[in-house]
Design a protein around this motif. Sequence first.
Motif, PDB file in Angstrom:
ATOM      1  N   VAL A   1      -4.929   6.520 -15.332  1.00  0.00           N
ATOM      2  CA  VAL A   1      -4.922   6.126 -13.923  1.00  0.00           C
ATOM      3  C   VAL A   1      -4.949   7.364 -13.036  1.00  0.00           C
ATOM      4  O   VAL A   1      -5.709   7.433 -12.060  1.00  0.00           O
ATOM      5  CB  VAL A   1      -3.695   5.241 -13.603  1.00  0.00           C
ATOM      6  CG1 VAL A   1      -3.504   5.071 -12.109  1.00  0.00           C
ATOM      7  CG2 VAL A   1      -3.843   3.885 -14.271  1.00  0.00           C
TER       8      VAL A   1
ATOM      9  N   SER B   1      -8.741  -2.377 -10.113  1.00  0.00           N
ATOM     10  CA  SER B   1      -8.489  -2.093 -11.535  1.00  0.00           C
ATOM     11  C   SER B   1      -7.304  -1.154 -11.713  1.00  0.00           C
ATOM     12  O   SER B   1      -6.449  -1.377 -12.580  1.00  0.00           O
ATOM     13  CB  SER B   1      -9.729  -1.479 -12.184  1.00  0.00           C
ATOM     14  OG  SER B   1     -10.808  -2.373 -12.134  1.00  0.00           O
ATOM     15  N   LEU B   2      -7.264  -0.103 -10.911  1.00  0.00           N
ATOM     16  CA  LEU B   2      -6.129   0.838 -10.991  1.00  0.00           C
ATOM     17  C   LEU B   2      -4.821   0.123 -10.663  1.00  0.00           C
ATOM     18  O   LEU B   2      -3.805   0.324 -11.340  1.00  0.00           O
ATOM     19  CB  LEU B   2      -6.347   2.015 -10.042  1.00  0.00           C
ATOM     20  CG  LEU B   2      -7.459   2.988 -10.412  1.00  0.00           C
ATOM     21  CD1 LEU B   2      -7.664   4.001  -9.287  1.00  0.00           C
ATOM     22  CD2 LEU B   2      -7.161   3.682 -11.713  1.00  0.00           C
TER      23      LEU B   2
ATOM     24  N   GLY C   1       1.189   0.439  -8.082  1.00  0.00           N
ATOM     25  CA  GLY C   1       0.155  -0.592  -8.147  1.00  0.00           C
ATOM     26  C   GLY C   1      -0.011  -1.324  -6.832  1.00  0.00           C
ATOM     27  O   GLY C   1      -1.136  -1.562  -6.372  1.00  0.00           O
TER      28      GLY C   1
ATOM     29  N   VAL D   1      -0.788   5.972 -17.888  1.00  0.00           N
ATOM     30  CA  VAL D   1      -0.520   6.634 -16.604  1.00  0.00           C
ATOM     31  C   VAL D   1      -1.464   7.821 -16.425  1.00  0.00           C
ATOM     32  O   VAL D   1      -1.981   8.049 -15.326  1.00  0.00           O
ATOM     33  CB  VAL D   1       0.965   7.064 -16.505  1.00  0.00           C
ATOM     34  CG1 VAL D   1       1.203   7.935 -15.297  1.00  0.00           C
ATOM     35  CG2 VAL D   1       1.861   5.828 -16.459  1.00  0.00           C
TER      36      VAL D   1
ATOM     37  N   ARG E   1     -10.355   0.327  -7.237  1.00  0.00           N
ATOM     38  CA  ARG E   1      -9.012   0.283  -6.637  1.00  0.00           C
ATOM     39  C   ARG E   1      -8.213  -0.873  -7.231  1.00  0.00           C
ATOM     40  O   ARG E   1      -7.060  -0.714  -7.633  1.00  0.00           O
ATOM     41  CB  ARG E   1      -9.141   0.146  -5.118  1.00  0.00           C
ATOM     42  CG  ARG E   1      -7.810   0.224  -4.403  1.00  0.00           C
ATOM     43  CD  ARG E   1      -7.952  -0.006  -2.903  1.00  0.00           C
ATOM     44  NE  ARG E   1      -8.402  -1.357  -2.635  1.00  0.00           N
ATOM     45  CZ  ARG E   1      -9.567  -1.676  -2.082  1.00  0.00           C
ATOM     46  NH1 ARG E   1     -10.420  -0.748  -1.726  1.00  0.00           N
ATOM     47  NH2 ARG E   1      -9.891  -2.924  -1.870  1.00  0.00           N
TER      48      ARG E   1
ATOM     49  N   VAL F   1      -3.799  -2.129 -13.645  1.00  0.00           N
ATOM     50  CA  VAL F   1      -3.285  -1.350 -14.780  1.00  0.00           C
ATOM     51  C   VAL F   1      -1.853  -0.883 -14.493  1.00  0.00           C
ATOM     52  O   VAL F   1      -0.969  -0.984 -15.359  1.00  0.00           O
ATOM     53  CB  VAL F   1      -4.202  -0.154 -15.101  1.00  0.00           C
ATOM     54  CG1 VAL F   1      -3.538   0.809 -16.078  1.00  0.00           C
ATOM     55  CG2 VAL F   1      -5.530  -0.640 -15.649  1.00  0.00           C
ATOM     56  N   LEU F   2      -1.604  -0.388 -13.291  1.00  0.00           N
ATOM     57  CA  LEU F   2      -0.259   0.078 -12.946  1.00  0.00           C
ATOM     58  C   LEU F   2       0.757  -1.067 -12.986  1.00  0.00           C
ATOM     59  O   LEU F   2       1.863  -0.910 -13.522  1.00  0.00           O
ATOM     60  CB  LEU F   2      -0.255   0.743 -11.568  1.00  0.00           C
ATOM     61  CG  LEU F   2      -0.914   2.112 -11.518  1.00  0.00           C
ATOM     62  CD1 LEU F   2      -1.105   2.565 -10.074  1.00  0.00           C
ATOM     63  CD2 LEU F   2      -0.094   3.128 -12.293  1.00  0.00           C
TER      64      LEU F   2
ATOM     65  N   ALA G   1      -7.984   8.330 -10.541  1.00  0.00           N
ATOM     66  CA  ALA G   1      -7.684   8.458  -9.112  1.00  0.00           C
ATOM     67  C   ALA G   1      -8.075   9.844  -8.607  1.00  0.00           C
ATOM     68  O   ALA G   1      -8.642   9.987  -7.509  1.00  0.00           O
ATOM     69  CB  ALA G   1      -6.204   8.185  -8.852  1.00  0.00           C
TER      70      ALA G   1
ATOM     71  N   MET H   1      -1.669   1.019  -4.388  1.00  0.00           N
ATOM     72  CA  MET H   1      -3.101   1.141  -4.676  1.00  0.00           C
ATOM     73  C   MET H   1      -3.852  -0.086  -4.154  1.00  0.00           C
ATOM     74  O   MET H   1      -4.917   0.036  -3.553  1.00  0.00           O
ATOM     75  CB  MET H   1      -3.315   1.298  -6.190  1.00  0.00           C
ATOM     76  CG  MET H   1      -4.731   1.536  -6.593  1.00  0.00           C
ATOM     77  SD  MET H   1      -5.461   3.068  -6.007  1.00  0.00           S
ATOM     78  CE  MET H   1      -4.531   4.274  -6.942  1.00  0.00           C
TER      79      MET H   1
END
Length: 113
Positions: free
Chosen positions: A101, A52-53, A34, A98, A50, A56-57, A105, A37
Motif C-alpha cells: 500500500v 483499492s488502497l 483506509g 502495508v 484509491r 486493502v487497509l 501510494a 484514503m
Amino acid sequence: MSVEGKEPDPRFTLANERTFLTWLSTSLALSAGGVAMAALPRDVFVPWVRTSLAVVLVLLSALAAVLSYPRWRNVQRALRHEQPLPPLALAPLFGYGVAAVAVLALILILLAG
C-alpha cells in the motif's frame, strides 16, 4: 479461556496483554488510514486505485482485530504450559500488505506531482 496450567510470571502475562493491545491499536490505525484514503477528493489518485488502497487497509485492519484475541490466548496457553510460543504466521501478510500500500501510494503521489 480456562485457567489451566501453571501461573506464568506476571511480567510475561502483562507483556502478552500489551502485545494484544498493540494489535488493536494497529487495527485502529489501519482502519483510519483506509477511511482517510477513501475520503480523499476524487481528483486525488485514480478512483479505483484509491478505493483499492482503502479496501486493502480496512481488510488488514479487520484481520488484525479478529486475530488479536486468538493470538493472545495461544500465547497465554503456551506460557501456562511452559511451551514454545506459537509463531506469528501472519507477520509477512501484514508487513508486505502495508508495504505494498505504501509503495503504491508513493508511486501515485510521484506521478500526480
